[in-house]
Design an enzyme around this catalytic site. Structure first.
Site, PDB file in Angstrom:
ATOM      1  N   GLU B  50      15.227 -13.220  33.596  1.00  0.00           N
ATOM      2  CA  GLU B  50      16.154 -12.436  34.420  1.00  0.00           C
ATOM      3  C   GLU B  50      17.476 -13.187  34.475  1.00  0.00           C
ATOM      4  O   GLU B  50      17.497 -14.388  34.705  1.00  0.00           O
ATOM      5  CB  GLU B  50      15.547 -12.263  35.825  1.00  0.00           C
ATOM      6  CG  GLU B  50      16.519 -11.816  36.905  1.00  0.00           C
ATOM      7  CD  GLU B  50      17.252 -10.520  36.584  1.00  0.00           C
ATOM      8  OE1 GLU B  50      16.602  -9.515  36.248  1.00  0.00           O
ATOM      9  OE2 GLU B  50      18.510 -10.536  36.648  1.00  0.00           O
ATOM     10  N   ALA B  65      14.490   4.444  47.872  1.00  0.00           N
ATOM     11  CA  ALA B  65      13.204   3.833  48.176  1.00  0.00           C
ATOM     12  C   ALA B  65      12.085   4.830  48.417  1.00  0.00           C
ATOM     13  O   ALA B  65      11.176   4.598  49.203  1.00  0.00           O
ATOM     14  CB  ALA B  65      13.327   2.879  49.362  1.00  0.00           C
ATOM     15  N   HIS B  68       8.360   9.443  45.290  1.00  0.00           N
ATOM     16  CA  HIS B  68       8.377  10.903  45.239  1.00  0.00           C
ATOM     17  C   HIS B  68       6.972  11.443  45.015  1.00  0.00           C
ATOM     18  O   HIS B  68       6.180  10.857  44.286  1.00  0.00           O
ATOM     19  CB  HIS B  68       9.282  11.374  44.105  1.00  0.00           C
ATOM     20  CG  HIS B  68      10.716  10.990  44.296  1.00  0.00           C
ATOM     21  ND1 HIS B  68      11.556  11.684  45.119  1.00  0.00           N
ATOM     22  CD2 HIS B  68      11.449   9.968  43.792  1.00  0.00           C
ATOM     23  CE1 HIS B  68      12.753  11.122  45.095  1.00  0.00           C
ATOM     24  NE2 HIS B  68      12.719  10.066  44.303  1.00  0.00           N
ATOM     25  N   LYS B 269      20.528  17.234  43.530  1.00  0.00           N
ATOM     26  CA  LYS B 269      19.316  17.185  44.348  1.00  0.00           C
ATOM     27  C   LYS B 269      19.670  17.230  45.829  1.00  0.00           C
ATOM     28  O   LYS B 269      18.815  17.411  46.673  1.00  0.00           O
ATOM     29  CB  LYS B 269      18.559  15.876  44.071  1.00  0.00           C
ATOM     30  CG  LYS B 269      17.593  16.002  42.902  1.00  0.00           C
ATOM     31  CD  LYS B 269      16.483  14.969  43.025  1.00  0.00           C
ATOM     32  CE  LYS B 269      16.644  13.908  41.954  1.00  0.00           C
ATOM     33  NZ  LYS B 269      15.724  12.796  42.047  1.00  0.00           N
ATOM     34  N   ARG B 330      22.487   4.310  38.906  1.00  0.00           N
ATOM     35  CA  ARG B 330      21.340   4.767  38.117  1.00  0.00           C
ATOM     36  C   ARG B 330      21.612   4.495  36.646  1.00  0.00           C
ATOM     37  O   ARG B 330      22.666   4.877  36.134  1.00  0.00           O
ATOM     38  CB  ARG B 330      21.130   6.271  38.308  1.00  0.00           C
ATOM     39  CG  ARG B 330      21.013   6.718  39.762  1.00  0.00           C
ATOM     40  CD  ARG B 330      21.077   8.239  39.816  1.00  0.00           C
ATOM     41  NE  ARG B 330      21.014   8.795  41.163  1.00  0.00           N
ATOM     42  CZ  ARG B 330      22.082   8.977  41.953  1.00  0.00           C
ATOM     43  NH1 ARG B 330      23.279   8.602  41.543  1.00  0.00           N
ATOM     44  NH2 ARG B 330      21.956   9.518  43.141  1.00  0.00           N
ATOM     45  N   ILE B 356      15.728   3.975  32.806  1.00  0.00           N
ATOM     46  CA  ILE B 356      14.845   4.135  33.975  1.00  0.00           C
ATOM     47  C   ILE B 356      15.681   4.500  35.194  1.00  0.00           C
ATOM     48  O   ILE B 356      15.947   3.686  36.066  1.00  0.00           O
ATOM     49  CB  ILE B 356      14.023   2.862  34.242  1.00  0.00           C
ATOM     50  CG1 ILE B 356      13.350   2.353  32.955  1.00  0.00           C
ATOM     51  CG2 ILE B 356      12.981   3.126  35.326  1.00  0.00           C
ATOM     52  CD1 ILE B 356      12.250   3.214  32.409  1.00  0.00           C
ATOM     53  N   CYS B 421      17.207 -15.428  62.685  1.00  0.00           N
ATOM     54  CA  CYS B 421      17.941 -14.157  62.726  1.00  0.00           C
ATOM     55  C   CYS B 421      17.533 -13.429  63.993  1.00  0.00           C
ATOM     56  O   CYS B 421      16.370 -13.064  64.168  1.00  0.00           O
ATOM     57  CB  CYS B 421      17.606 -13.298  61.520  1.00  0.00           C
ATOM     58  SG  CYS B 421      18.205 -11.604  61.644  1.00  0.00           S
ATOM     59  N   CYS B 423      18.782 -10.533  65.269  1.00  0.00           N
ATOM     60  CA  CYS B 423      18.705  -9.071  65.246  1.00  0.00           C
ATOM     61  C   CYS B 423      17.342  -8.625  64.716  1.00  0.00           C
ATOM     62  O   CYS B 423      16.781  -7.653  65.168  1.00  0.00           O
ATOM     63  CB  CYS B 423      19.792  -8.478  64.369  1.00  0.00           C
ATOM     64  SG  CYS B 423      21.450  -8.951  64.846  1.00  0.00           S
TER      65      CYS B 423
HETATM   66  C1  LIG Z   1      21.241   5.892  44.078  1.00  0.00           C
HETATM   67  C2  LIG Z   1      19.864   5.724  43.526  1.00  0.00           C
HETATM   68  C3  LIG Z   1      18.761   6.261  44.196  1.00  0.00           C
HETATM   69  C4  LIG Z   1      17.490   6.125  43.686  1.00  0.00           C
HETATM   70  N1  LIG Z   1      16.430   6.590  44.394  1.00  0.00           N
HETATM   71  C5  LIG Z   1      15.182   6.421  43.904  1.00  0.00           C
HETATM   72  C6  LIG Z   1      14.063   6.848  44.655  1.00  0.00           C
HETATM   73  O1  LIG Z   1      14.177   7.265  45.795  1.00  0.00           O
HETATM   74  N2  LIG Z   1      12.840   6.745  44.096  1.00  0.00           N
HETATM   75  C7  LIG Z   1      12.684   6.257  42.834  1.00  0.00           C
HETATM   76  O2  LIG Z   1      11.573   6.259  42.372  1.00  0.00           O
HETATM   77  N3  LIG Z   1      13.716   5.792  42.134  1.00  0.00           N
HETATM   78  C8  LIG Z   1      14.962   5.861  42.635  1.00  0.00           C
HETATM   79  N4  LIG Z   1      16.019   5.381  41.939  1.00  0.00           N
HETATM   80  C9  LIG Z   1      15.789   4.799  40.644  1.00  0.00           C
HETATM   81  C10 LIG Z   1      15.272   3.386  40.701  1.00  0.00           C
HETATM   82  O3  LIG Z   1      15.991   2.628  41.638  1.00  0.00           O
HETATM   83  C11 LIG Z   1      15.404   2.755  39.347  1.00  0.00           C
HETATM   84  O4  LIG Z   1      14.819   3.609  38.417  1.00  0.00           O
HETATM   85  C12 LIG Z   1      14.719   1.421  39.224  1.00  0.00           C
HETATM   86  O5  LIG Z   1      15.097   0.569  40.270  1.00  0.00           O
HETATM   87  C13 LIG Z   1      15.067   0.779  37.902  1.00  0.00           C
HETATM   88  O6  LIG Z   1      14.485  -0.479  37.842  1.00  0.00           O
HETATM   89  P1  LIG Z   1      14.664  -1.383  36.564  1.00  0.00           P
HETATM   90  O7  LIG Z   1      13.817  -2.557  36.772  1.00  0.00           O
HETATM   91  O8  LIG Z   1      14.450  -0.584  35.363  1.00  0.00           O
HETATM   92  O9  LIG Z   1      16.209  -1.771  36.566  1.00  0.00           O
HETATM   93  P2  LIG Z   1      16.956  -2.895  37.421  1.00  0.00           P
HETATM   94  O10 LIG Z   1      16.437  -2.964  38.782  1.00  0.00           O
HETATM   95  O11 LIG Z   1      18.401  -2.658  37.247  1.00  0.00           O
HETATM   96  O12 LIG Z   1      16.545  -4.222  36.708  1.00  0.00           O
HETATM   97  C14 LIG Z   1      17.094  -4.632  35.479  1.00  0.00           C
HETATM   98  C15 LIG Z   1      17.217  -6.123  35.487  1.00  0.00           C
HETATM   99  O13 LIG Z   1      17.547  -6.587  34.219  1.00  0.00           O
HETATM  100  C16 LIG Z   1      18.419  -7.690  34.341  1.00  0.00           C
HETATM  101  N5  LIG Z   1      19.132  -7.868  33.087  1.00  0.00           N
HETATM  102  C17 LIG Z   1      20.081  -7.076  32.560  1.00  0.00           C
HETATM  103  N6  LIG Z   1      20.519  -7.577  31.401  1.00  0.00           N
HETATM  104  C18 LIG Z   1      19.824  -8.712  31.178  1.00  0.00           C
HETATM  105  C19 LIG Z   1      19.847  -9.683  30.138  1.00  0.00           C
HETATM  106  N7  LIG Z   1      20.653  -9.579  29.106  1.00  0.00           N
HETATM  107  N8  LIG Z   1      19.022 -10.744  30.248  1.00  0.00           N
HETATM  108  C20 LIG Z   1      18.191 -10.883  31.303  1.00  0.00           C
HETATM  109  N9  LIG Z   1      18.146  -9.975  32.318  1.00  0.00           N
HETATM  110  C21 LIG Z   1      18.951  -8.899  32.242  1.00  0.00           C
HETATM  111  C22 LIG Z   1      19.294  -7.277  35.474  1.00  0.00           C
HETATM  112  O14 LIG Z   1      19.924  -8.404  36.061  1.00  0.00           O
HETATM  113  C23 LIG Z   1      18.304  -6.603  36.415  1.00  0.00           C
HETATM  114  O15 LIG Z   1      17.760  -7.476  37.347  1.00  0.00           O
HETATM  115  C24 LIG Z   1      17.305   5.474  42.445  1.00  0.00           C
HETATM  116  C25 LIG Z   1      18.392   4.904  41.816  1.00  0.00           C
HETATM  117  C26 LIG Z   1      19.657   5.000  42.356  1.00  0.00           C
HETATM  118  C27 LIG Z   1      20.813   4.315  41.718  1.00  0.00           C
END
Ligand SMILES: Cc1cc2nc3c(=O)[nH]c(=O)nc-3n(C[C@H](O)[C@H](O)[C@H](O)COP(=O)(O)OP(=O)(O)OC[C@H]3O[C@@H](n4cnc5c(N)ncnc54)[C@H](O)[C@@H]3O)c2cc1C
Ligand SMILES: Cc1cc2nc3c(=O)[nH]c(=O)nc-3n(C[C@H](O)[C@H](O)[C@H](O)COP(=O)(O)OP(=O)(O)OC[C@H]3O[C@@H](n4cnc5c(N)ncnc54)[C@H](O)[C@@H]3O)c2cc1C
Lengths: 439, 514
Positions: B50, B65, B68, B269, B330, B356, B421, B423
């Site tokens: 990471e 969070a 669904h 949505k 997203r 994702i 903390c 609060c």
């Molecule tokens: C506004 C919003 C609302 C949402 N609501 C929901 C919801 O209610 N329910 C739901 O199911 N989903 C929801 N989602 C979607 C969900 O949050 C994401 O699909 C999910 O968190 C994606 O996780 P991830 O691990 O794929 O990506 P991330 O959490 O972005 O993780 C990717 C990681 O890769 C690391 N990385 C990037 N490049 C490199 C590299 N070169 N080398 C090493 N590390 C690297 C980054 O630092 C990061 O930590 C929502 C998203 C958004 C933005």
């Protein structure tokens, strides 16, 4: 969710249980003054519960002079002012528990406090005085859009970092809000070698006392820009700058007036919020303007035997008034404990015109033969010059006081004689502000 | 805590990461950590890298969070199928295995006009086809009884009892810690900068050194396109789509029990009104396509849209009692609008878990399950590790205990009696626990994600300095090196020469380095 670990502890009863006449929550100037006054009125079973490692509250981080001009008639620093009261309660043998946080006060005055020595203590109290002070309003409560980098601090946190931890929060600062803490921090940052680009104030006038505007800004050529506010914060990891805009009379940003200021730090001095979460959970009713409990002249809240004083009740600009008010609360709680006061059949309601933002107390509900006068604390809505604050009842003026300059940032006090209260036309007092006739 | 693998912990020193592994997971969001944990079930060498100083600093930290229910899931899309399976896995396994707040509050899709009713029926049918349990249409009266703060315009709603809320920080951290407890390694501050294909796998260059891996799984969120390009798979692009939020104080007079959606339209949505696992109220998100993957700034227009949208279902909401604004991005693949979880045929051994977007959180356990299948496809049958323990628990939560329970805990360990903390009632013991977890908290925000100091109404005003102090002590670094989150987010600049003395004039020689 976490049921699994509840089993670990539920079979042991490790809780301490105690009973006391008076429990004071918070050992700032308000708590100290209340405890001292209650003791002097004859109550000696008093406990002060303070979550910090020392007594004195917010005063301990206010190393600048400017305290005590009213009460001691000399100019002290915050810690010096606090020290006087800390010694007073120590001499009186008040039971002081530091590093002890009150977690809950129930409406029937069971107080739960925690520290690492005694664990959780449950105290049955005859009387409780709430003196938790206030906290600062944050960036989030202000709804400023933009990124969320490091470098955004409330002025009080910055003050604490500099004075208590010896750390400078940044090198180039913009201060939003011209409350006293903001003004003092503008000077402080400047003296510590940081650049203070500007103090911005959304109102047409400052929120601080005049003395601080002169001594903290004007003496150091730090610009104060009124009717301006930050409309965006920039920077991904650390603050890189802010967008500032002028606002109209409804505080709406005026399009086209935007300009940028480069800075690595934003200090916020945008108001203090009385810390009343414990009070609300105890069933205490809050005032919509002050954010503090609604109290009578003894500082008793709507919950019987629970009192409040100091910044938890309403935000005071100078600590001397906190002391005066807390002594009223401490003394009243003690006298009530000793059955030395009589409850009025009908309380006297105190009302005010729109020119006043608020008045404390909200009503007068006791008769105390040893009390000569009752001070009423109030704040005006907007700055006014050459005015009288008048007190009347049923259209009949009872007393008035003259103010050359009345500012929202400076509390106005008016004292009512107990004798006057004995013969009111109706159980109501009305406060008003009237302009002095032009000579 | 069980794990003896403290590799992540030493990331600040002279530490050199191991030089080869069976599987390398890129990205420590909910996707990558869920995958690493699922892989740690087997006799496999697993390393997750990471780039940030903590897991859960990307999209996984700012979202709605929600788990669904899946009534709106499209069975023709990967994201639809994984949502439905993910929800099942949260019910059947995750909630029992991980000590992470998950609550089945249920969701309502509220029609505020009779003309929207057909859409409710449509969602009901779609949901039933997806085998979502317990769906029903509630009429106005039943609806208002459930949620008295709903708008008077409400006519009916779809009720989905299997929808849930989760704490996304604790979930991601929980996956990561459990993976490490089961033998995986999590390397923080190890950004992948290049990947070279070799005869028997890949050589991956990271900020912490080179590592050879037989299989590389790309779960880099917003940067998944860039990581994928490193091996030559460049036929997709990630476009950030921003969503903004308001979060309210816990002590707030509008009580909402369930997750409330408006009826979705073709374009949106709509704005959700939902409780969080800690009892705050959350409203959002809007959706706006942007260019900059780092731009998590909130905007006036966006926030106004959020509030207006929320008022459509809960009209009493105002800005009063808001304690925080934030935005999340997203990581969407625009062309398909779907996840891209697959073995890339032209680069055998490289698995993408890209695109994702929502519902990535709800899908995470199913995504992990699918990726394990893909790994199996590449390596043949995987052998289960009999020592695998799916159970994980974090530091005790003093704030959720009764007074008696607290008393008992403090008797065992006095550090749980020292409140840092105010609060959120977080104790010194919990903060030190967070720093000493298998995946250690090394920044102020990392601690906040794990145990919440500074997450309350004063947003760290009081406890911030204390947390910085504890971090500096535990990590043995000067306070001026303590970061809020990423590199460059150090909180304090200089030391003051003489604390407690109001000095006048030239303090030019304030020393910069401790
Ligand atoms: C506004 C919003 C609302 C949402 N609501 C929901 C919801 O209610 N329910 C739901 O199911 N989903 C929801 N989602 C979607 C969900 O949050 C994401 O699909 C999910 O968190 C994606 O996780 P991830 O691990 O794929 O990506 P991330 O959490 O972005 O993780 C990717 C990681 O890769 C690391 N990385 C990037 N490049 C490199 C590299 N070169 N080398 C090493 N590390 C690297 C980054 O630092 C990061 O930590 C929502 C998203 C958004 C933005
Ligand atoms: C930054 C700043 C600068 C100021 N500068 C000046 C000045 O120059 N001149 C001047 O006259 N006045 C000044 N004031 C005003 C003055 O200091 C305050 O009015 C005064 O300190 C208020 O006293 P208090 O006891 O009500 O509150 P505090 O001083 O805030 O004390 C409250 C105490 O209660 C404790 N407490 C709260 N909750 C709990 C709990 N749950 N359990 C246990 N303990 C608890 C707190 O730790 C604290 O010690 C300043 C105020 C601030 C905030």
């Amino acid at each position: 969710m976490t049921e699994s670990r509840q089993a670990v502890t539920s079979d042991v009863d490790a809780m301490r249980r105690e009973e006391h006449d008076l429990v004071v929550v918070g050992g700032g100037p308000a708590g100290l003054g209340a405890a001292q006054a209650a003791y002097d009125e004859g109550v000696d079973d008093i406990v002060i519960l303070e979550r910090d490692f020392e007594l004195g509250g917010i005063l301990q981080q206010c190393v600048h002079p400017g305290f005590g001009l009213e009460y001691f008639e000399e100019e002290l620093t915050g810690p010096e002012y606090a020290q006087e009261f800390i010694e007073n309660v120590a001499e009186r043998g008040v039971d002081i528990r530091l590093d002890t946080m009150v977690l809950e006060v129930t409406h029937d005055r069971t107080v739960y406090a925690v520290n690492d020595e005694d664990g959780v203590t449950e105290i049955d109290a005859e009387k409780v005085i709430l003196a938790m002070g206030c906290r600062e309003r944050t960036r989030d409560a202000l709804d400023i859009p933009g990124s969320r980098p490091a470098g955004i601090f409330t002025a009080g946190t910055a003050q604490r970092l500099i004075n208590m931890e010896g750390k400078l929060p940044g090198e180039k600062a913009v201060i939003l809000g011209s409350g006293d803490v903001g003004l003092i921090m503008a000077r402080h940052m400047h003296l510590e070698g940081a650049e203070v680009e500007a103090v911005l104030e959304i109102m047409p006038y400052t929120g601080g006392i005049t003395r601080n505007v002169v001594q903290c800004l004007e003496d150091f050529d730090i610009p104060l820009r009124t009717q301006q506010t930050i409309t965006e914060i920039h920077g991904n990891d650390r603050v890189e700058g802010v967008t500032v805009q002028e606002v109209d009379d409804d505080f709406e940003p005026i399009p086209g007036t935007e300009y940028e200021i480069e800075c690595d730090t934003v200090l916020l001095s945008v108001g203090l919020i009385p810390e009343n979460e414990l009070s609300v959970d105890a069933g205490v009713e809050l005032h919509s303007v002050t954010g503090g409990p609604i109290v009578d002249e003894t500082r008793e809240t709507n919950v019987e035997d629970i009192y409040a004083c100091g910044n938890v009740l309403h935000v005071h600009d100078v600590v001397d008034w906190v002391t005066e008010e807390s002594m009223i609360a401490g003394r009243s709680a003690a006298r009530s404990l000793q059955d030395r006061v009589e409850t009025r059949k009908e309380p006297i309601e105190i009302e005010s015109t729109a020119k006043l933002r608020y008045v404390v107390p909200d009503r007068i509900s006791t008769i105390d033969p040893d009390r000569e006068e009752i001070p009423l604390y109030m704040r005006v809505h907007a700055p006014m010059e050459d005015v009288f604050v008048t007190l009347s009842s049923g259209g009949e003026e009872l007393t008035r006081t003259f103010e050359r300059r009345a500012e929202p940032g400076e509390m106005v006090t008016l004292n009512v004689d107990s004798d006057t209260l004995a013969e009111l036309p109706e159980p109501r007092l009305e406060l008003d502000v009237v302009q002095r006739e032009e000579a | 805590m069980g794990g003896d693998n403290r590799s992540a912990r030493v990331s600040l020193g002279e530490y050199i990461m191991q030089s080869e592994t069976d599987v390398l997971v890129v990205g420590g969001g909910v996707t990558g950590t869920a995958i690493a944990r699922e892989l740690s079930r087997y006799r496999l060498d697993v390393v997750l890298v990471e780039k940030s100083p903590d897991v859960c600093t990307g999209t996984s930290k700012s979202n709605t969070a929600l788990i669904h229910a899946g009534f709106n899931a499209d069975p023709d899309k990967q994201k639809g199928r994984l949502n439905v399976r993910g929800n099942e896995l949260y019910h059947e396994r995750i909630q029992h295995e991980l000590d992470v707040p998950i609550e089945w509050r249920g969701a309502l899709v509220v029609a505020t006009d009779e003309s929207e009713r057909p859409k409710l029926e449509e969602l009901l049918e779609k949901g039933q086809r997806n085998d979502v349990d317990g769906l029903e249409i509630l009429e106005r009266e039943a609806l208002l009884e459930k949620e008295p703060h709903l708008t008077d315009d409400a006519v009916a709603a779809l009720w989905a009892p299997t929808a849930g809320i989760v704490n996304p920080f604790e979930l991601t951290v929980g996956f990561a810690n459990n993976a490490v407890e089961n033998g995986a390694s999590v390397e923080l501050e190890a950004e992948v900068t290049d990947i070279t294909k070799t005869d028997d796998g890949f050589t991956v260059e990271t900020a912490k050194g080179e590592i050879d891996a037989e299989i590389v799984i790309n779960a880099a969120g917003l940067y998944a396109d860039e990581v994928s390009k490193m091996v030559g798979v460049d036929d997709f692009e990630i476009t950030p789509r921003r969503g903004e939020y308001y979060l309210y104080d816990k002590q707030f007079d509008i009580d909402i029990d369930t997750t409330i959606f408006p009826v979705p339209t073709e374009v949106t949505k709509g704005i959700v009104v939902t409780p969080t696992d800690e009892g705050n109220l959350l409203i959002g998100p809007n959706a706006q396509e942007i260019d900059d993957k780092r731009d998590k700034a909130t905007t006036r227009q966006g926030l106004d849209k959020v509030l207006n949208g929320a008022q459509k279902t809960v009209p009493d909401l105002t800005k009063k009692d808001v304690i925080k604004e934030f935005a999340g991005l997203r990581p969407a693949i625009k062309e398909t609008g779907d996840f891209r979880i697959q073995i890339e045929e032209e680069v055998p051994g490289f698995i993408n878990a890209a695109g994702i977007q929502s519902p990535g959180l709800a899908s995470a356990p199913a995504t992990a399950e699918l990726v394990v299948d893909l790994v199996e496809e590449l390596r043949g049958d995987l052998e289960e590790d009999p020592a695998f323990d799916p159970n994980y628990s974090g530091p005790p939560k003093v704030r959720h205990m009764s007074h008696e329970e607290r008393a008992g805990l403090i008797e065992e360990d006095a550090r749980y009696g020292q409140i840092i903390c105010r609060c959120e009632t977080v104790t010194e013991g919990e903060i030190r626990d967070a720093i000493n977890q298998p995946v250690p908290a090394q920044t102020v925000n990392a601690i906040k994600r794990r145990v919440r100091p500074g997450a309350g109404r004063c947003q760290g005003g009081f406890c911030g300095p204390r947390v910085i102090e504890i971090l500096s002590e535990e990590l043995d670094i000067p306070m001026t090196e303590v970061k809020l989150e990423e590199e460059g987010s150090e909180l304090l600049t200089d030391e003051i020469k003489q604390p407690l003395l109001e000095k006048s004039h030239e303090s030019s020689e304030v020393n910069a380095d401790d």
